[in-house]
Design an enzyme around this catalytic site. Structure first.
Site, PDB file in Angstrom:
ATOM      1  N   THR A  29       0.829  -1.205   0.000  1.00 22.78           N
ATOM      2  CA  THR A  29       0.000   0.000   0.000  1.00 22.78           C
ATOM      3  C   THR A  29       0.866   1.260   0.000  1.00 22.78           C
ATOM      4  O   THR A  29       0.501   2.275  -0.596  1.00 22.78           O
ATOM      5  CB  THR A  29      -0.930  -0.006   1.227  1.00 22.78           C
ATOM      6  OG1 THR A  29      -1.711  -1.199   1.209  1.00 22.78           O
ATOM      7  CG2 THR A  29      -1.851   1.197   1.239  1.00 22.78           C
ATOM      8  N   TYR A  33       6.112 -11.694   5.185  1.00 28.32           N
ATOM      9  CA  TYR A  33       4.985 -11.084   4.474  1.00 28.32           C
ATOM     10  C   TYR A  33       4.684 -11.943   3.250  1.00 28.32           C
ATOM     11  O   TYR A  33       5.427 -11.948   2.271  1.00 28.32           O
ATOM     12  CB  TYR A  33       5.367  -9.651   4.089  1.00 28.32           C
ATOM     13  CG  TYR A  33       4.337  -8.854   3.306  1.00 28.32           C
ATOM     14  CD1 TYR A  33       3.042  -9.315   3.084  1.00 28.32           C
ATOM     15  CD2 TYR A  33       4.673  -7.609   2.783  1.00 28.32           C
ATOM     16  CE1 TYR A  33       2.124  -8.571   2.366  1.00 28.32           C
ATOM     17  CE2 TYR A  33       3.764  -6.848   2.061  1.00 28.32           C
ATOM     18  CZ  TYR A  33       2.499  -7.346   1.849  1.00 28.32           C
ATOM     19  OH  TYR A  33       1.583  -6.603   1.128  1.00 28.32           O
ATOM     20  N   LYS A  48       2.329 -12.102   7.972  1.00 25.58           N
ATOM     21  CA  LYS A  48       1.238 -11.338   7.371  1.00 25.58           C
ATOM     22  C   LYS A  48       0.813 -12.126   6.147  1.00 25.58           C
ATOM     23  O   LYS A  48       1.540 -12.198   5.156  1.00 25.58           O
ATOM     24  CB  LYS A  48       1.692  -9.932   6.975  1.00 25.58           C
ATOM     25  CG  LYS A  48       0.578  -9.136   6.296  1.00 25.58           C
ATOM     26  CD  LYS A  48       1.056  -7.861   5.635  1.00 25.58           C
ATOM     27  CE  LYS A  48      -0.116  -7.239   4.865  1.00 25.58           C
ATOM     28  NZ  LYS A  48       0.278  -6.135   4.004  1.00 25.58           N
ATOM     29  N   SER A  76      -5.148  -2.224   3.927  1.00 27.54           N
ATOM     30  CA  SER A  76      -5.226  -0.827   3.490  1.00 27.54           C
ATOM     31  C   SER A  76      -6.556  -0.183   3.846  1.00 27.54           C
ATOM     32  O   SER A  76      -6.614   1.004   4.158  1.00 27.54           O
ATOM     33  CB  SER A  76      -4.998  -0.741   1.980  1.00 27.54           C
ATOM     34  OG  SER A  76      -5.986  -1.489   1.287  1.00 27.54           O
TER      35      SER A  76
END
Length: 310
Positions: free
Chosen positions: A56, A147, A177, A221
């Site tokens: 993002t 991630y 994540k 986001s």
């Protein structure tokens, strides 16, 4: 400043906003918006954790120096206001990732996250673990997160396979994540997870399913501008009120579905945040295109019809 010990090893949970990077109209990073941005998240959205310089935040369109400047500003401005600042330090180059990881430790970040490199792709979970270990080795006391975002990286290695034995290689490992639709792989990550790890889900429009599977929190986001609503979703789920939790999730899905049909990329999402928050986040950086004004207005109107309380 010396390399800091893990942030009292606070377990990361709840909502984590994946922040947009503010730019000037000329396309340079705009540090002056970061303080007001943090105040907006804490005061208006009830979001107290941030994940900076990620997808993002257009990290792959930023220079290493820009990412350092931004990370330092986010950490400084969040001090005393936010619970945790996780700095994404993944790059195509191992050396760049290490430089950013070392810097994150110096500036007092609460943790670092690393995405799989996506030009020269790791071919197996073992290779990816080796890459992650090399990054973590320069900031060995900083909580470390993998991630996982295969749709963007094209690295189609199961996250569960990456986690296998990872704490032996990375003692500071604290979670993943998980930004993907494979709920079986996600569930296997939760099942394998250690008590001090955080398994965080990253597909905002499917969060409720991940909560059922045992997610500790979520990074996304949309939590920049619907954080308060999604906090209500989490509260409803924790109380066992699935009807209320579903109602909020379906609203999120309605917004994302509408936006996706019109074209919903980082540039459009950034413009929506600008419209809703009143912050001056500026344009995205090429190759991401500026959102057409008509599209921004249409999605903003839809947003206000679905979430009139905002």
């Amino acid at each position: 400043m010396s390399v800091m010990a893990p942030a009292a090893d606070k377990k990361l949970s709840g909502l984590v906003a994946a922040t947009f990077t503010p730019f000037t109209t000329q396309g340079e990073i705009n540090l002056s918006e970061i303080g007001p941005y943090i105040d907006y998240l804490t005061e208006k959205q009830g979001v107290n954790n941030i994940f900076v310089n990620g997808t993002t935040g257009e990290s792959m369109s930023l220079s290493v120096e820009e990412r350092k400047i931004l990370a330092k500003e986010w950490c400084q401005k969040a001090k005393g206001k936010m619970e945790q600042v996780i700095v994404h330090v993944g790059c195509m180059s191992l050396k760049d990732s290490q430089e950013l990881a070392h810097h994150a430790a110096q500036i007092g970040a609460d943790g670092i996250a690393v995405i799989a490199p996506s030009f020269f792709k790791p071919s197996t979970a073992d290779v990816l673990r080796m890459f992650l270990q090399e990054v973590s080795s320069v900031a060995p006391t900083l909580p470390f997160y993998y991630y996982h975002i295969p749709a963007v990286t094209g690295v189609n290695v199961l996250a569960r396979d990456v986690l296998e034995g990872i704490e032996k290689l990375i003692p500071s490992f604290r979670g993943v994540k998980f930004t993907g639709n494979d709920l079986m792989d996600f569930g296997q990550c939760v099942s394998y997870s250690q008590p001090h790890w955080s398994v965080l889900y990253g597909v905002d429009e499917q969060l409720l399913a991940a909560l059922v599977m045992g997610a500790n929190g979520a990074v996304g986001s949309t939590y920049n501008y619907v954080g308060r609503c999604v906090n209500n979703l989490i509260s409803a789920f924790e109380k066992g009120d699935l009807i209320q939790a579903r109602t909020i999730q379906f609203k999120m899905q309605e917004l994302v579905s509408y936006a996706t049909k019109l074209g919903f990329d980082v540039g459009v999402n950034k413009q929506l945040m600008t419209e809703v928050s009143g912050l001056s986040l500026g344009p995205p950086r090429l190759p991401v295109m500026l959102c057409p004004q008509a599209r921004a207005q249409s999605i903003t109107q839809k947003f206000h019809s679905i979430f009139p309380e905002h």
